[in-house]
Design a protein around this motif. Structure first.
Motif, mmCIF file in Angstrom:
data_model
loop_
_atom_site.group_PDB
_atom_site.id
_atom_site.type_symbol
_atom_site.label_atom_id
_atom_site.label_comp_id
_atom_site.label_asym_id
_atom_site.label_seq_id
_atom_site.Cartn_x
_atom_site.Cartn_y
_atom_site.Cartn_z
ATOM 1 N N ARG A 91 0.836 -1.213 0.000
ATOM 2 C CA ARG A 91 0.000 0.000 0.000
ATOM 3 C C ARG A 91 0.864 1.253 0.000
ATOM 4 N NH1 ARG A 91 -2.673 0.002 5.156
ATOM 5 N NH2 ARG A 91 -1.032 -1.489 5.609
ATOM 6 N N GLY B 139 9.940 -4.354 7.777
ATOM 7 C CA GLY B 139 8.913 -5.402 7.693
ATOM 8 C C GLY B 139 8.514 -5.644 6.242
ATOM 9 N N ASN B 140 8.290 -4.570 5.495
ATOM 10 C CA ASN B 140 7.937 -4.708 4.073
ATOM 11 C C ASN B 140 9.074 -5.387 3.316
ATOM 12 O OD1 ASN B 140 6.708 -1.350 4.273
ATOM 13 N ND2 ASN B 140 5.463 -3.177 4.327
ATOM 14 N N TYR C 181 -11.853 -5.079 1.259
ATOM 15 C CA TYR C 181 -10.402 -5.030 1.016
ATOM 16 C C TYR C 181 -9.871 -6.375 0.488
ATOM 17 C CZ TYR C 181 -5.492 -3.956 2.248
ATOM 18 O OH TYR C 181 -4.137 -3.735 2.222
ATOM 19 N N MET D 92 -7.948 -7.297 -3.072
ATOM 20 C CA MET D 92 -6.659 -7.989 -3.054
ATOM 21 C C MET D 92 -6.715 -9.265 -3.903
ATOM 22 S SD MET D 92 -4.301 -8.595 0.215
ATOM 23 C CE MET D 92 -3.070 -9.879 0.211
ATOM 24 N N ASP E 122 -6.406 -8.255 -7.448
ATOM 25 C CA ASP E 122 -4.998 -7.952 -7.779
ATOM 26 C C ASP E 122 -4.234 -9.210 -8.179
ATOM 27 O OD1 ASP E 122 -5.151 -5.263 -6.979
ATOM 28 O OD2 ASP E 122 -4.710 -5.775 -4.894
ATOM 29 N N VAL F 245 4.450 -12.545 0.606
ATOM 30 C CA VAL F 245 3.914 -11.598 1.605
ATOM 31 C C VAL F 245 4.361 -12.028 3.001
ATOM 32 C CG1 VAL F 245 1.777 -10.818 0.461
ATOM 33 C CG2 VAL F 245 1.794 -13.000 1.661
ATOM 34 N N GLY F 246 4.166 -11.127 3.954
ATOM 35 C CA GLY F 246 4.437 -11.444 5.353
ATOM 36 C C GLY F 246 3.268 -12.181 5.984
ATOM 37 N N ASP G 188 1.149 -11.431 8.195
ATOM 38 C CA ASP G 188 -0.121 -10.726 8.406
ATOM 39 C C ASP G 188 -1.086 -10.855 7.221
ATOM 40 O OD1 ASP G 188 1.785 -9.205 6.970
ATOM 41 O OD2 ASP G 188 0.637 -7.386 7.296
ATOM 42 N N GLN G 189 -0.579 -11.318 6.081
ATOM 43 C CA GLN G 189 -1.445 -11.415 4.897
ATOM 44 C C GLN G 189 -1.972 -12.830 4.654
ATOM 45 O OE1 GLN G 189 -2.364 -8.636 3.084
ATOM 46 N NE2 GLN G 189 -1.289 -7.584 4.736
ATOM 47 N N ILE H 242 6.923 -14.669 7.552
ATOM 48 C CA ILE H 242 7.527 -14.035 8.720
ATOM 49 C C ILE H 242 6.800 -12.770 9.175
ATOM 50 C CG2 ILE H 242 9.842 -14.958 8.318
ATOM 51 C CD1 ILE H 242 10.640 -12.190 7.384
ATOM 52 N N ILE I 278 8.052 -9.369 11.128
ATOM 53 C CA ILE I 278 9.142 -8.588 11.718
ATOM 54 C C ILE I 278 8.545 -7.752 12.848
ATOM 55 C CG2 ILE I 278 10.879 -6.795 11.275
ATOM 56 C CD1 ILE I 278 11.453 -9.359 9.754
ATOM 57 N N MET J 69 6.145 -4.721 13.191
ATOM 58 C CA MET J 69 6.557 -3.426 12.654
ATOM 59 C C MET J 69 5.503 -3.001 11.631
ATOM 60 S SD MET J 69 10.210 -2.474 10.895
ATOM 61 C CE MET J 69 11.167 -2.668 12.367
ATOM 62 N N LYS K 289 3.437 0.509 9.397
ATOM 63 C CA LYS K 289 3.516 1.912 8.960
ATOM 64 C C LYS K 289 2.838 2.835 9.953
ATOM 65 C CE LYS K 289 3.489 0.907 4.091
ATOM 66 N NZ LYS K 289 2.580 -0.015 3.428
HETATM 67 P P1 TYM Z 1 1.106 -3.703 3.413
HETATM 68 O O1 TYM Z 1 1.275 -2.468 2.608
HETATM 69 O O2 TYM Z 1 0.547 -3.605 4.773
HETATM 70 O O3 TYM Z 1 2.448 -4.479 3.529
HETATM 71 C C1 TYM Z 1 3.164 -4.842 2.365
HETATM 72 C C2 TYM Z 1 3.881 -6.150 2.550
HETATM 73 O O4 TYM Z 1 4.773 -6.061 3.644
HETATM 74 C C3 TYM Z 1 4.500 -7.123 4.550
HETATM 75 N N1 TYM Z 1 4.723 -6.662 5.930
HETATM 76 C C4 TYM Z 1 5.397 -7.363 6.830
HETATM 77 N N2 TYM Z 1 6.017 -8.552 6.752
HETATM 78 C C5 TYM Z 1 6.642 -8.988 7.854
HETATM 79 N N3 TYM Z 1 6.696 -8.291 9.012
HETATM 80 C C6 TYM Z 1 6.079 -7.088 9.129
HETATM 81 N N4 TYM Z 1 6.143 -6.407 10.262
HETATM 82 C C7 TYM Z 1 5.395 -6.572 8.001
HETATM 83 N N5 TYM Z 1 4.697 -5.432 7.770
HETATM 84 C C8 TYM Z 1 4.286 -5.513 6.489
HETATM 85 C C9 TYM Z 1 3.053 -7.485 4.330
HETATM 86 O O5 TYM Z 1 2.795 -8.807 4.752
HETATM 87 C C10 TYM Z 1 2.936 -7.315 2.842
HETATM 88 O O6 TYM Z 1 3.401 -8.456 2.180
HETATM 89 N N6 TYM Z 1 -2.776 -6.059 1.552
HETATM 90 C C11 TYM Z 1 -1.394 -5.776 1.306
HETATM 91 C C12 TYM Z 1 -1.146 -5.070 -0.009
HETATM 92 C C13 TYM Z 1 -1.729 -5.786 -1.166
HETATM 93 C C14 TYM Z 1 -1.301 -7.015 -1.723
HETATM 94 C C15 TYM Z 1 -2.162 -7.284 -2.794
HETATM 95 C C16 TYM Z 1 -0.250 -7.886 -1.416
HETATM 96 C C17 TYM Z 1 -2.807 -5.366 -1.894
HETATM 97 N N7 TYM Z 1 -3.055 -6.276 -2.866
HETATM 98 C C18 TYM Z 1 -2.016 -8.434 -3.599
HETATM 99 C C19 TYM Z 1 -0.124 -9.039 -2.209
HETATM 100 C C20 TYM Z 1 -0.988 -9.285 -3.271
HETATM 101 C C21 TYM Z 1 -0.928 -4.878 2.448
HETATM 102 O O7 TYM Z 1 -1.671 -4.293 3.148
HETATM 103 O O8 TYM Z 1 0.337 -4.768 2.543
#
Ligand code: TYM
Length: 330
Positions: A10, A18-19, A127, A131, A134, A145-146, A148-149, A185, A187, A196, A198
């Protein structure tokens, strides 16, 4: 065998560690041998920030940071979600097969609804459908992805399987969340608990200058120290060790782990070391961010090329989906 890979972030702020470790690092490997799409989720950003003061600027910053991390527009398709009009159309079609109950049960929806009680908009509720659009628009099978997804990916699989079942086709693959270390994972942040993020104010950004990183790490939460050998770690301390394990050398990590287990650890020394290791890790990315900031023509070229390539793939899928559902030419 080459697979189709999709992921996105996003555009609600600068990228953080984390990202990087949750999504980008995996993508860097995958772009070498698979057909990869990586995008800036600017539609998604409106679910939490409906009136952004600088939507284009945010998108531009994320693009710069993608490139600075090593995403290569020659090897993968780098694009902005809002440039691909087929995505909102697939979102609309998938919304017809998504149910209120499952959307309301989604953990991230419940979390966001708690955080922004005055703006529980329909975009937030759906949401996971956007996704799924996408991901399915390119018929992807892997999604780096991490942790949380994870639930969102499970929902994507449900929507894909439901579409296939409802229309009696074997069209969409059921994509899986991917991490090359197998386990997805999370982070941790520097505030002692949770991940971690935003919006949590606990993140180290890839664009943070060294003095900011030092300050943030030195302020990280710890505890009063172990009082007996091999004492289990408190969450804040375990979090610091996890960051160190990912960023620092094995020797450094082992040295501080041993000193923790022998009760000789000084958290101040550990933090100093961790800060310097993070600074060294981020330095090449940080330098490229500064350099790319001065190359607007290159950025324009990358985003336009990405839009073209992403739309080629997306329009093919959408044409087929329309036919499957029954939207045919007169
Ligand atoms: P977003 O923007 O919150 O985070 C982007 C990516 O970073 C990973 N991430 C983490 N991984 C590990 N530890 C952390 N602390 C951490 N914080 C963030 C998230 O898991 C993610 O992979 N919904 C998604 C964006 C999205 C998307 C998609 C992703 C929209 N459409 C289609 C994959 C496929 C999101 O909010 O990411």
């Amino acid at each position: 065998m080459s697979e189709i890979v999709v992921s996105g972030i996003r555009s609600t702020g600068n990228l953080h560690l984390g990202n990087y470790f949750g999504a980008i690092r995996n993508f860097l490997k995958l772009q070498e041998q698979h057909q990869c799409y990586f995008f800036i989720a600017d539609f998604h950003s409106l679910t939490t920030h409906p009136t952004p003061s600088d939507l284009l600027g945010n998108t531009r910053q994320v693009l710069i940071e993608y490139l600075a991390c090593g995403l290569d527009p020659e090897k993968c398709v780098l694009y902005r979600q809002s440039d691909v009009h087929e995505i909102p159309e697939l979102y609309l079609l998938l919304n017809m097969n998504a149910y209120l109950g499952e959307l309301e049960r989604c953990t991230t929806f419940k979390e966001k609804a708690r955080k922004q009680p005055n703006n529980i908009n329909a975009g937030l509720l759906t949401y996971p459908v956007l996704m799924a659009a996408d991901i399915l628009i390119h018929k992807a099978s892997k999604v780096p992805v991490g942790k949380d997804q994870e639930q969102h990916l499970e929902m994507t699989r449900n929507f894909a399987a439901r579409f296939n079942r409802m229309y009696g086709v074997d069209y969409f693959p059921e994509p899986v969340a991917y991490n090359f270390g197998k386990e997805l994972i999370k982070i941790p942040g520097l505030d002692g608990s949770g991940k971690m993020g935003k919006s949590e104010g606990n993140a180290i950004h890839l664009s943070d200058p060294p003095e900011v990183i030092r300050k943030k790490v030195m302020r990280a939460v710890t505890d009063s120290g172990p009082t007996q050998a091999n004492q289990p770690m408190s969450e804040p301390v375990a979090n610091l060790f996890m960051l160190m394990k990912i960023i620092s050398s094995t020797d450094t990590y082992q040295y501080f782990l041993d000193s923790y287990n022998q009760c000789t650890i000084r958290y101040g020394d550990m933090k100093k070391q961790l800060a310097e290791d993070i600074i060294a890790f981020i330095k090449p990315i940080y330098d490229r961010i500064i350099e790319l900031n001065n190359r607007p023509d290159y950025l324009k070229q990358v985003i336009e090329l990405g839009a073209d390539k992403a739309r080629q793939s997306a329009s093919k899928t959408l044409k087929e989906v329309r036919e499957i559902i029954g939207f045919k030419a007169f």
